[in-house]
Design a protein around this motif. Structure first.
Motif, mmCIF file in Angstrom:
data_model
loop_
_atom_site.group_PDB
_atom_site.id
_atom_site.type_symbol
_atom_site.label_atom_id
_atom_site.label_comp_id
_atom_site.label_asym_id
_atom_site.label_seq_id
_atom_site.Cartn_x
_atom_site.Cartn_y
_atom_site.Cartn_z
ATOM 1 N N TYR A 145 0.809 -1.223 0.000
ATOM 2 C CA TYR A 145 0.000 0.000 0.000
ATOM 3 C C TYR A 145 0.840 1.270 0.000
ATOM 4 O O TYR A 145 0.506 2.251 -0.680
ATOM 5 C CB TYR A 145 -0.989 -0.005 1.177
ATOM 6 C CG TYR A 145 -0.392 -0.060 2.558
ATOM 7 C CD1 TYR A 145 -0.018 1.090 3.236
ATOM 8 C CD2 TYR A 145 -0.235 -1.277 3.221
ATOM 9 C CE1 TYR A 145 0.515 1.043 4.520
ATOM 10 C CE2 TYR A 145 0.292 -1.345 4.495
ATOM 11 C CZ TYR A 145 0.666 -0.189 5.144
ATOM 12 O OH TYR A 145 1.192 -0.237 6.415
ATOM 13 N N ALA A 146 1.957 1.302 0.726
ATOM 14 C CA ALA A 146 2.777 2.519 0.779
ATOM 15 C C ALA A 146 3.436 2.810 -0.562
ATOM 16 O O ALA A 146 3.627 3.982 -0.927
ATOM 17 C CB ALA A 146 3.834 2.401 1.869
ATOM 18 N N ASP A 179 1.540 1.061 10.353
ATOM 19 C CA ASP A 179 1.305 -0.301 9.873
ATOM 20 C C ASP A 179 0.725 -1.181 10.974
ATOM 21 O O ASP A 179 -0.218 -1.947 10.742
ATOM 22 C CB ASP A 179 2.622 -0.889 9.371
ATOM 23 C CG ASP A 179 2.468 -2.293 8.824
ATOM 24 O OD1 ASP A 179 1.882 -2.453 7.742
ATOM 25 O OD2 ASP A 179 2.941 -3.250 9.484
ATOM 26 N N TYR A 191 -4.998 4.312 5.517
ATOM 27 C CA TYR A 191 -3.601 4.750 5.530
ATOM 28 C C TYR A 191 -3.510 6.270 5.435
ATOM 29 O O TYR A 191 -2.795 6.913 6.217
ATOM 30 C CB TYR A 191 -2.855 4.095 4.367
ATOM 31 C CG TYR A 191 -1.400 4.507 4.260
ATOM 32 C CD1 TYR A 191 -0.525 4.359 5.334
ATOM 33 C CD2 TYR A 191 -0.893 5.030 3.067
ATOM 34 C CE1 TYR A 191 0.821 4.719 5.231
ATOM 35 C CE2 TYR A 191 0.448 5.391 2.959
ATOM 36 C CZ TYR A 191 1.289 5.238 4.040
ATOM 37 O OH TYR A 191 2.613 5.608 3.929
ATOM 38 N N LEU A 223 -2.905 -0.236 11.403
ATOM 39 C CA LEU A 223 -3.735 -0.653 10.273
ATOM 40 C C LEU A 223 -4.100 -2.131 10.366
ATOM 41 O O LEU A 223 -5.170 -2.546 9.918
ATOM 42 C CB LEU A 223 -3.007 -0.384 8.957
ATOM 43 C CG LEU A 223 -2.849 1.074 8.532
ATOM 44 C CD1 LEU A 223 -2.066 1.167 7.225
ATOM 45 C CD2 LEU A 223 -4.207 1.760 8.381
#
Length: 353
Positions: A108-109, A126, A335, A129
């Motif tokens: 995702y990052a 993280d 995020y 999440l």
């Protein structure tokens, strides 16, 4: 009243009970690179001794005998994850970007670049999440693994054969990138070439491409800088590249108190990595500059321009996951919300396009 004649029997019973609870579990930890790689070395030198020390101090008689199978001793780079799943390795230090099919949510990052989040912050985010999006950890569980902790890497930068101070400097230039990192070049006019980092120096020297998206430390390790003498600080943002996992069957053999210790000490792994890489980055970049590497910095306005020129790679990624029944959009929003809540500067709010 206690019968002294029974004392020897009681003493024997205590010894037998202690022996019954004392246990040594052998665990082989597998990793692709050698311990010279920060995420491997810090696990062996920092995390493991801390776990062992606390297990000893607990007085519960349980200990772990570790075997460190690094540098491909147990499996090739594309086999570590599967080796842990099958129990060939009891635990693994995996590279997430080598497992896009098995761990589709973990990138995702990478799909939301140009944030000023720090390595410490992104690991904290993280961890949070994972409580909000349980599918992150469930991906490991489907492969008989237990996720323990994430590790972060420095932001990628640019090493090129030509100076880059504006996004327009990239137009019609061939640039190498590994896997998903090539997405960052979309919209800039650059021509991305998917290429292995290990080939970067040779490829640039041979004219296959004119630069590579890479961090300072790997550029030094792979000598990319020797062929690309212009360093531009772009700051795409750190990424979550590594993880500690345990084979599920092995994890179930570990007592509850030892599991807690492992999780707590492994939670410090990313901070050890950050501290080591800070020193490496300073030393390596100093060596590069002494050999003629020129340092440039992309201005904040140019970073924002770069981000705005890109197609919405985050939503494209999220849509693909949503179509598979995975929470892509939910993870993207979570995020971004976490970064905003922490006051992190964001060049492009990917969930608001």
């Amino acid at each position: 009243m206690f019968n002294r004649s029974l004392a020897p029997l009681v003493a024997i019973g205590v010894v037998l009970a202690a022996a019954a609870h004392a246990k040594t579990l052998r665990i082989t930890v597998a990793a692709t690179p050698s311990e010279t790689a920060t995420f491997v070395g810090t696990f062996k030198r920092n995390v493991v001794p801390a776990i062992d020390s606390r297990l000893e101090q607990s007085g519960k008689g349980f200990r772990i005998r570790w075997t460190h199978a690094y540098a491909g001793k147990l499996a090739r780079s594309d086999e570590i994850f599967e080796a842990v799943a099958q129990g060939i390795g009891g635990a693994g230090l995996i590279l997430k970007d080598l497992e896009p099919a098995n761990l589709p949510l973990e990138a995702y990052a990478v799909h939301m670049p140009f944030t000023d989040v720090t390595r410490v912050q992104i690991v904290e985010v993280d961890a949070k999440l994972r409580s909000q999006v349980p599918e992150l950890n469930q991906a490991y569980e489907r492969h008989n693994q237990v996720f323990i902790a994430s590790g972060a890497s420095d932001s990628m930068q640019l090493f090129t054969r030509f100076p880059v101070t504006r996004v327009t400097d990239l137009r019609n230039r061939k640039l190498g990138a590994s896997g998903s990192f090539a997405l960052w070049l979309r919209g800039t006019g650059a021509i991305p070439v998917n290429a292995a980092v290990s080939r970067s120096r040779a490829d640039i020297k041979e004219g296959v491409y004119e630069g590579y998206t890479i961090g300072i430390i790997p550029s030094y390790v792979h000598k990319t800088y020797a062929a690309a003498r212009f360093f531009t600080r772009v700051d795409f943002g750190p990424t979550l590249t590594s993880a500690i996992t345990f084979n599920g069957d092995v994890w179930n053999k570990i007592p509850a108190h030892a599991r807690r210790i492992i999780r707590e000490e492994a939670g410090k792994w990313s901070r050890y990595q950050t501290a080591v890489d800070l020193l490496k980055r300073s030393r390596f970049f100093g060596a590069m500059k002494s050999k003629g590497v020129a340092e440039l910095t992309l201005s904040r306005s140019e970073r924002e321009k770069w981000a705005s020129l890109m197609p919405d790679i985050a939503q494209e990624w999220a849509d693909r996951l949503d179509e598979r029944g995975l929470p892509g959009t939910a993870l993207m929003t979570a995020y971004m919300d976490e970064l905003r809540d922490r006051g992190v500067r964001i060049a492009r709010h990917w969930d608001e396009d």
